[in-house]
Design an enzyme around this catalytic site. Structure first.
Site, PDB file in Angstrom:
ATOM      1  N   ARG A   1      -3.169   6.840   1.360  1.00  0.00           N
ATOM      2  CA  ARG A   1      -3.659   8.011   2.095  1.00  0.00           C
ATOM      3  C   ARG A   1      -2.655   8.692   3.012  1.00  0.00           C
ATOM      4  NH1 ARG A   1      -8.924   5.549   4.620  1.00  0.00           N
ATOM      5  NH2 ARG A   1      -7.535   3.751   4.539  1.00  0.00           N
TER       6      ARG A   1
ATOM      7  N   ARG B   1       0.818  -1.217   0.000  1.00  0.00           N
ATOM      8  CA  ARG B   1       0.000   0.000   0.000  1.00  0.00           C
ATOM      9  C   ARG B   1       0.853   1.269   0.000  1.00  0.00           C
ATOM     10  NH1 ARG B   1      -5.571  -0.422   2.061  1.00  0.00           N
ATOM     11  NH2 ARG B   1      -6.204  -2.543   1.646  1.00  0.00           N
TER      12      ARG B   1
ATOM     13  N   ASP C   1      -7.239  -2.497  -6.891  1.00  0.00           N
ATOM     14  CA  ASP C   1      -7.710  -3.077  -5.633  1.00  0.00           C
ATOM     15  C   ASP C   1      -8.119  -4.518  -5.849  1.00  0.00           C
ATOM     16  OD1 ASP C   1      -8.436  -2.123  -2.746  1.00  0.00           O
ATOM     17  OD2 ASP C   1     -10.044  -3.473  -3.353  1.00  0.00           O
TER      18      ASP C   1
ATOM     19  N   ARG D   1      -6.780  11.630  -5.616  1.00  0.00           N
ATOM     20  CA  ARG D   1      -8.038  10.900  -5.440  1.00  0.00           C
ATOM     21  C   ARG D   1      -9.222  11.876  -5.528  1.00  0.00           C
ATOM     22  NH1 ARG D   1      -9.839   8.030   0.016  1.00  0.00           N
ATOM     23  NH2 ARG D   1      -9.883  10.213   0.544  1.00  0.00           N
TER      24      ARG D   1
ATOM     25  N   TYR E   1     -15.217 -11.022   1.132  1.00  0.00           N
ATOM     26  CA  TYR E   1     -15.904  -9.738   0.912  1.00  0.00           C
ATOM     27  C   TYR E   1     -17.167  -9.942   0.073  1.00  0.00           C
ATOM     28  CZ  TYR E   1     -11.718  -7.325   2.630  1.00  0.00           C
ATOM     29  OH  TYR E   1     -10.683  -6.869   3.414  1.00  0.00           O
TER      30      TYR E   1
HETATM   31  O1  1CP Z   1       0.295   0.883  -3.126  1.00  0.00           O
HETATM   32  C1  1CP Z   1      -0.570  -0.002  -3.073  1.00  0.00           C
HETATM   33  O2  1CP Z   1      -0.356  -1.110  -2.531  1.00  0.00           O
HETATM   34  C2  1CP Z   1      -1.892   0.329  -3.641  1.00  0.00           C
HETATM   35  C3  1CP Z   1      -2.679  -0.729  -4.298  1.00  0.00           C
HETATM   36  C4  1CP Z   1      -3.627  -1.502  -3.359  1.00  0.00           C
HETATM   37  C5  1CP Z   1      -3.515  -2.842  -2.967  1.00  0.00           C
HETATM   38  C6  1CP Z   1      -2.353  -3.771  -3.231  1.00  0.00           C
HETATM   39  C7  1CP Z   1      -4.846  -1.013  -2.830  1.00  0.00           C
HETATM   40  C8  1CP Z   1      -5.355   0.364  -2.953  1.00  0.00           C
HETATM   41  N1  1CP Z   1      -5.500  -2.050  -2.205  1.00  0.00           N
HETATM   42  C9  1CP Z   1      -4.700  -3.172  -2.268  1.00  0.00           C
HETATM   43  C10 1CP Z   1      -4.997  -4.513  -1.769  1.00  0.00           C
HETATM   44  C11 1CP Z   1      -6.173  -4.720  -0.888  1.00  0.00           C
HETATM   45  N2  1CP Z   1      -7.425  -4.143  -0.938  1.00  0.00           N
HETATM   46  C12 1CP Z   1      -6.208  -5.705   0.109  1.00  0.00           C
HETATM   47  C13 1CP Z   1      -5.064  -6.675   0.389  1.00  0.00           C
HETATM   48  C14 1CP Z   1      -4.012  -6.042   1.227  1.00  0.00           C
HETATM   49  C15 1CP Z   1      -4.385  -5.742   2.654  1.00  0.00           C
HETATM   50  O3  1CP Z   1      -4.800  -6.674   3.371  1.00  0.00           O
HETATM   51  O4  1CP Z   1      -4.201  -4.586   3.035  1.00  0.00           O
HETATM   52  C16 1CP Z   1      -7.474  -5.680   0.716  1.00  0.00           C
HETATM   53  C17 1CP Z   1      -7.971  -6.546   1.861  1.00  0.00           C
HETATM   54  C18 1CP Z   1      -8.243  -4.694   0.040  1.00  0.00           C
HETATM   55  C19 1CP Z   1      -9.670  -4.349   0.278  1.00  0.00           C
HETATM   56  C20 1CP Z   1      -9.800  -2.931   0.615  1.00  0.00           C
HETATM   57  N3  1CP Z   1      -9.703  -1.932  -0.304  1.00  0.00           N
HETATM   58  C21 1CP Z   1      -9.922  -2.344   1.894  1.00  0.00           C
HETATM   59  C22 1CP Z   1     -10.011  -3.098   3.221  1.00  0.00           C
HETATM   60  C23 1CP Z   1     -11.411  -3.139   3.688  1.00  0.00           C
HETATM   61  C24 1CP Z   1     -11.679  -3.964   4.942  1.00  0.00           C
HETATM   62  O5  1CP Z   1     -12.459  -3.464   5.771  1.00  0.00           O
HETATM   63  O6  1CP Z   1     -11.194  -5.098   5.090  1.00  0.00           O
HETATM   64  C25 1CP Z   1      -9.953  -0.950   1.719  1.00  0.00           C
HETATM   65  C26 1CP Z   1     -10.099   0.109   2.756  1.00  0.00           C
HETATM   66  C27 1CP Z   1      -9.792  -0.717   0.316  1.00  0.00           C
HETATM   67  C28 1CP Z   1      -9.665   0.596  -0.374  1.00  0.00           C
HETATM   68  C29 1CP Z   1      -8.301   0.933  -0.827  1.00  0.00           C
HETATM   69  N4  1CP Z   1      -7.572   0.167  -1.708  1.00  0.00           N
HETATM   70  C30 1CP Z   1      -6.379   0.809  -1.982  1.00  0.00           C
HETATM   71  C31 1CP Z   1      -6.371   2.037  -1.243  1.00  0.00           C
HETATM   72  C32 1CP Z   1      -5.277   3.065  -1.271  1.00  0.00           C
HETATM   73  C33 1CP Z   1      -7.577   2.099  -0.520  1.00  0.00           C
HETATM   74  C34 1CP Z   1      -8.041   3.228   0.378  1.00  0.00           C
HETATM   75  C35 1CP Z   1      -9.036   4.021  -0.401  1.00  0.00           C
HETATM   76  C36 1CP Z   1      -8.953   5.481  -0.168  1.00  0.00           C
HETATM   77  O7  1CP Z   1      -9.630   5.915   0.755  1.00  0.00           O
HETATM   78  O8  1CP Z   1      -8.281   6.187  -0.917  1.00  0.00           O
END
Ligand code: 1CP
Length: 346
Positions: A33, A29, A79, A42, A152
């Site tokens: 943010r 990640r 994502d 964003r 999910y």
């Molecule tokens: O630099 C990077 O790694 C960005 C690319 C990336 C990756 C590899 C994002 C962007 N998401 C992910 C993987 C991801 N997404 C996972 C696996 C890794 C982990 O466990 O952290 C998971 C479980 C998700 C699902 C997801 N997407 C969540 C978790 C929700 C939960 O309650 O379990 C969330 C909050 C997101 C949104 C998201 N995805 C990525 C970002 C930067 C964000 C935040 C969105 C924002 O507010 O800008």
């Protein structure tokens, strides 16, 4: 070192089993943010999903951390939940809360047919990055592992213990298997297309491995990832594949042998030396630094980084966190982390 290895990007050398005095580093990640420039882009995109599907902006946020820090790899901005959306499930993000999907109980309304068309913007982002990244930075593509993504899809949101998916898997294994099978098929297509578009490494995120044990872990975590990796190899995809079974309770030697992954991501709780003993000296390991220690910084960060460097010296290791970087991380602590890792060469 042979001439061909010496010309290769550092992280790719390590993924071939070589140890480096200064290990390569990237952070899960790393685009996100904690960076004000990410928040601005964003905003410009309109929302998180708009950002994922706009190749120029997704490229921009993937590059942002590299302008600040000397990371050895970039992970394409996307994502793990884009796959269910591409298979026809409704997905949206509630501001400040996270992802929401219209929950499903079987694969009846899922289709693998349009996945590659739907996700074409991600491939376009990768294509752009393969020319815009610095020459020594490797490009990582990724997908969620079927169990994690299905958790999910069934719950319709993130859950602390994946209870809805575990319940469906226990009470109607055939229905749950249909979801997993559809995910396997789509994920193989998706990852293969990412490599065609320029990804040099793939990572499979199994963020919720910790909620399954025993036979359920074998059936829903190990088998699907093993099937995906085998199918990719059968298609001639030969890039290194990192598996990240976060908080898995299983033996990691057996997990690596069964999935045939090339590298293993270690979560924050993993005991590096015990896992090294289980996987043997050649397995490439990645990660383990606690993201909250990176938030805290100071002495605690210095000593935690040095401890990991000490434990991994002389072995193929990729420096990374044990889970994704959190939004409250001060950007200057990431700069300090890079400095500390580079000190391994002094
Ligand atoms: O630099 C990077 O790694 C960005 C690319 C990336 C990756 C590899 C994002 C962007 N998401 C992910 C993987 C991801 N997404 C996972 C696996 C890794 C982990 O466990 O952290 C998971 C479980 C998700 C699902 C997801 N997407 C969540 C978790 C929700 C939960 O309650 O379990 C969330 C909050 C997101 C949104 C998201 N995805 C990525 C970002 C930067 C964000 C935040 C969105 C924002 O507010 O800008």
């Amino acid at each position: 070192m042979s001439a061909s290895l010496a010309n290769e990007k550092k992280i790719l050398r390590v993924l071939r089993g070589q140890s480096e005095l200064v290990p390569p580093i990237w952070l899960m990640r790393q685009a996100g943010r904690y960076l004000p420039e990410y928040r601005a882009t964003r905003e410009q995109a309109g929302g998180f999903l708009d950002l994922c599907y706009a190749p120029d902006l997704a490229e921009e946020v993937t590059l942002q951390p590299l302008r600040r820090y000397a990371f050895d790899a970039a992970i394409v901005f996307a994502d793990i939940l884009l796959i269910p959306q591409a298979m026809g499930q409704k997905l949206w993000f509630e501001t400040g809360e996270g992802p929401r999907l219209s929950p499903i109980e079987n694969a009846d309304n899922l289709s693998c047919d349009s996945v590659l068309t739907y996700l074409a913007p991600v491939f376009e982002t990768l294509k752009r990055l393969s020319t815009s990244l610095p020459n020594d930075t490797a490009l990582i593509g990724f997908a969620g592992a079927p169990w994690t993504v299905a958790s999910y899809m069934v719950a319709g949101r993130g859950t602390p213990d994946q209870a809805p998916a575990r319940h469906l898997a226990e009470t109607d294994a055939a229905a749950f298997q249909s979801i997993i099978d559809a995910l396997i098929e789509s994920t193989v297509d998706y990852l293969a297309a990412q490599v065609d578009a320029g990804a040099e490494v793939l990572q499979i995120f199994e963020s919720w491995a910790g909620s399954l044990e025993g036979d359920a872990f074998e059936r829903w975590c190990v088998m699907p990832v093993a099937t995906i990796i085998e199918a990719l190899r059968n298609r001639g995809i030969d890039v290194p594949i990192i598996a990240f079974p976060r908080a898995a309770k299983s033996h990691m030697g057996a997990y690596c042998a069964a999935t045939k992954c090339d590298a293993l991501g270690l979560d924050t709780g993993a005991d590096i030396e015990a896992i090294r003993a289980e996987t043997g000296p050649d397995m490439v390991l990645q990660g383990n630094l606690d993201p909250l220690v990176l938030v805290e910084g100071g002495e605690k960060l210095d000593s935690a980084v040095r401890l990991i460097l000490d434990k991994t010296r002389g072995t193929p290791h990729i420096f990374n966190l044990g889970h994704g970087i959190v939004p409250q991380t001060p950007p200057q602590n990431v700069a300090r982390l890079i400095e500390l890792v580079k000190e391994a060469g002094i």
